[in-house]
Structures are given as C-alpha cells and as structure tokens.
Design an enzyme around this catalytic site. Structure first.
Site, mmCIF file in Angstrom:
data_model
loop_
_atom_site.group_PDB
_atom_site.id
_atom_site.type_symbol
_atom_site.label_atom_id
_atom_site.label_comp_id
_atom_site.label_asym_id
_atom_site.label_seq_id
_atom_site.Cartn_x
_atom_site.Cartn_y
_atom_site.Cartn_z
ATOM 1 N N ARG A 159 44.729 83.218 24.754
ATOM 2 C CA ARG A 159 45.547 82.212 24.057
ATOM 3 C C ARG A 159 45.470 82.410 22.538
ATOM 4 N NH1 ARG A 159 43.124 77.082 26.764
ATOM 5 N NH2 ARG A 159 44.597 75.889 25.505
ATOM 6 N N LYS B 173 45.695 69.825 17.589
ATOM 7 C CA LYS B 173 47.097 69.386 17.522
ATOM 8 C C LYS B 173 47.345 68.142 18.379
ATOM 9 C CE LYS B 173 48.897 73.310 18.961
ATOM 10 N NZ LYS B 173 47.678 74.100 19.190
ATOM 11 N N ARG C 292 56.507 78.245 19.423
ATOM 12 C CA ARG C 292 55.394 79.204 19.448
ATOM 13 C C ARG C 292 55.885 80.629 19.206
ATOM 14 N NH1 ARG C 292 51.869 75.782 22.929
ATOM 15 N NH2 ARG C 292 49.820 76.716 23.213
ATOM 16 N N ARG D 49 36.318 70.245 26.035
ATOM 17 C CA ARG D 49 37.251 69.112 26.010
ATOM 18 C C ARG D 49 37.687 68.625 27.391
ATOM 19 N NH1 ARG D 49 42.570 71.720 22.971
ATOM 20 N NH2 ARG D 49 43.322 72.917 24.735
ATOM 21 N N ARG E 99 41.252 70.942 31.843
ATOM 22 C CA ARG E 99 42.335 71.879 32.099
ATOM 23 C C ARG E 99 41.826 73.193 32.669
ATOM 24 N NH1 ARG E 99 45.898 71.972 26.691
ATOM 25 N NH2 ARG E 99 46.035 74.152 27.343
HETATM 26 P P1 AMP Z 1 48.979 73.935 25.271
HETATM 27 O O1 AMP Z 1 48.797 72.692 26.071
HETATM 28 O O2 AMP Z 1 49.892 73.736 24.083
HETATM 29 O O3 AMP Z 1 47.681 74.599 24.887
HETATM 30 O O4 AMP Z 1 49.744 74.969 26.215
HETATM 31 C C1 AMP Z 1 49.153 75.441 27.422
HETATM 32 C C2 AMP Z 1 49.895 76.674 27.906
HETATM 33 O O5 AMP Z 1 51.272 76.336 28.173
HETATM 34 C C3 AMP Z 1 49.977 77.812 26.895
HETATM 35 O O6 AMP Z 1 48.809 78.642 26.927
HETATM 36 C C4 AMP Z 1 51.226 78.554 27.371
HETATM 37 O O7 AMP Z 1 50.960 79.310 28.540
HETATM 38 C C5 AMP Z 1 52.135 77.391 27.781
HETATM 39 N N1 AMP Z 1 52.982 76.897 26.656
HETATM 40 C C6 AMP Z 1 52.933 75.677 26.065
HETATM 41 N N2 AMP Z 1 53.849 75.578 25.093
HETATM 42 C C7 AMP Z 1 54.488 76.769 25.053
HETATM 43 C C8 AMP Z 1 55.525 77.303 24.250
HETATM 44 N N3 AMP Z 1 56.088 76.590 23.261
HETATM 45 N N4 AMP Z 1 55.935 78.575 24.508
HETATM 46 C C9 AMP Z 1 55.373 79.323 25.496
HETATM 47 N N5 AMP Z 1 54.392 78.880 26.273
HETATM 48 C C10 AMP Z 1 53.936 77.623 26.071
#
Ligand code: AMP
Length: 230
Positions: free
Chosen positions: A184, A25, A100, A139, A173
């Site tokens: 996740r 994404k 989400r 990554r 990360r």
């Molecule tokens: P990402 O960078 O999109 O993989 O997000 C990393 C982490 O941030 C996720 O595993 C969640 O803990 C949190 N997170 C990001 N976006 C959301 C969302 N829309 N709703 C809830 N938690 C989120």
C-alpha cells in the site's frame, strides 16, 4: 426550461485529504465532518461495503484490496460518482482516499465541474513511512458507528467499548497487516504522491505535519478548512 450550459455555481466546500495509509485521513475526516457539517467520503469504505454486499464491483475489487494494490480507476470513479450524486453531499464533502491516481484526479475535476463546484483545498498529511506500519497494525474500528481506534494512540476509555456509541463489537481490517502495508505504501508513492504537485499547481494545496498528536493535527486542519470553506 433548462438553460443549456448555464450551471448555478455551487457553494459546496469540497476538500481532498492526501496522505499514505496510516497518515490519519479517516480519523481527521471524521473530526472535520463533525466540525464543519461536511460528509466524509472514503472510497476504501465504499469498496469494503461493495465487497460485503457482494456486488459486481466488490467481487472485482476484493483480491486487489487484499494484495494492497489499487482498484481500477474505472470501478472507483463509478462508485464515487454515484455517491457524490446523493443529496447529503450537496453541502460539501471530505474525500478520504480519493483521488489516488492522476486519472482519478482528472475525473474528479470533471465531476466537480458537472456539479458547478470545485476542490477548495487539498491537504497533504505528511508522515514518515517508517511509522506507518506500527500505526496501521494497531488500529481497529467500532462495527456499530465506524469510529476508529488504535491500541497505543487512541484506545477507548473503557476497553472494548466504543466511546461514541457504546458498541462492543470492534473490527480489524483484513489489509491492515505488515505485508500488505508495504504494497500500500509502494502504491501511494508511485501513484498517489504525484497528486501533491497536481493540487499545488492549482493553488489549493496545504501541507500538514501529521506526525504530531491527533489533536494537534486536528487543530491545524481546522484552521486550513475554516479558511477554505468561507
Ligand atoms: P483505504 O481504506 O483508503 O486504505 O483503502 C483500502 C483499499 O481500497 C486500498 O488499499 C485500495 O486497494 C482500495 N482503494 C480505496 N480507494 C481507492 C482509490 N481511490 N483508488 C484505487 N483503489 C482504492
């Protein structure tokens, strides 16, 4: 005089990218940003910035993110609402990692209605779970400009040097490890995958095979977005 209830319809082309962690994404959103002059909004990035800045929301989100669970709808919606109100979003945004949950999708519909806009396309990046652990554990990101890389699939031309900005500081990360990826992925299937039907029912869903090479996926997305933004 402000006309009560009369909103000027927005011409903004707002898009949603759906898909599990590791589907690509962020990579694809950055390419679309460049190609269509849209702004990538990643709630993950916004939350990581809040954690680094030590804000109240960041303090509450930190442990949840480290465990690979979802941060509360309330926190995420508030962060997104503030960011969407900034002027650079007026042309249209690519939402990467939001919504989400169904609660977030409904809140997004409300935020869009307030702006006199809507979601033009929700694109589901479809991948096999089994490949995601490898994708995620390899990554890394340029600390200078945020460009994403991968040990196997997208290494910089010169090792340790960012192709885009020449920066030499790369970060990985904290939640990109095998154990957290499992949580996740579970969160994705339980809470986020139902949004595929949510957007299908609204007639804006497109599905893309995201197991293909990065450039092939980008071409597919380009076609879909070109149709959605006109
Ligand atoms: P990402 O960078 O999109 O993989 O997000 C990393 C982490 O941030 C996720 O595993 C969640 O803990 C949190 N997170 C990001 N976006 C959301 C969302 N829309 N709703 C809830 N938690 C989120």
């Amino acid at each position: 005089m402000i006309m009560d209830g009369a909103k000027t319809p927005s011409t903004a082309a707002n898009l949603v990218l759906l898909g599990p962690p590791g589907a690509g994404k962020g990579t694809q959103a950055r390419m679309l940003e460049d190609a269509f002059g849209l702004v990538q909004l990643s709630t993950g990035d916004l939350l990581r910035a809040a954690v680094t800045a030590g804000t109240e929301a960041g303090l509450q989100a930190k442990a949840v993110m480290e465990a690979g669970d979802l941060v509360s709808d309330e926190i995420v919606i508030a962060i997104l609402r503030d960011r969407l109100a900034e002027p650079d979003c007026a042309n249209g945004v690519i939402l990467d990692g939001f919504p989400r949950t169904t609660v977030q999708a409904e809140a997004l519909d409300g935020l869009m209605a307030d702006l006199g806009a809507g979601i033009r396309a929700a694109i589901s990046l479809e991948v096999d779970d089994a490949a995601m652990v490898t994708r995620i554990s390899g990554r890394f990101t340029c600390a200078g400009c945020g460009e994403g890389y991968h040990d196997t699939f997208k290494a910089p031309a010169v090792e340790g040097v960012c192709d885009k900005c020449g920066g030499t500081e790369m970060t990985r990360r904290a939640d990109d490890n095998a154990e957290t990826v499992e949580s996740r992925l579970r969160a994705y299937h339980a809470q986020t995958a139902p949004l595929i039907d949510y957007y299908d029912a609204r007639g804006v869903l497109a599905r893309v095979d995201a197991m293909a090479e990065i450039d092939a996926v980008a071409q597919e997305l380009n076609k879909i977005v070109r149709q959605a933004v006109v």
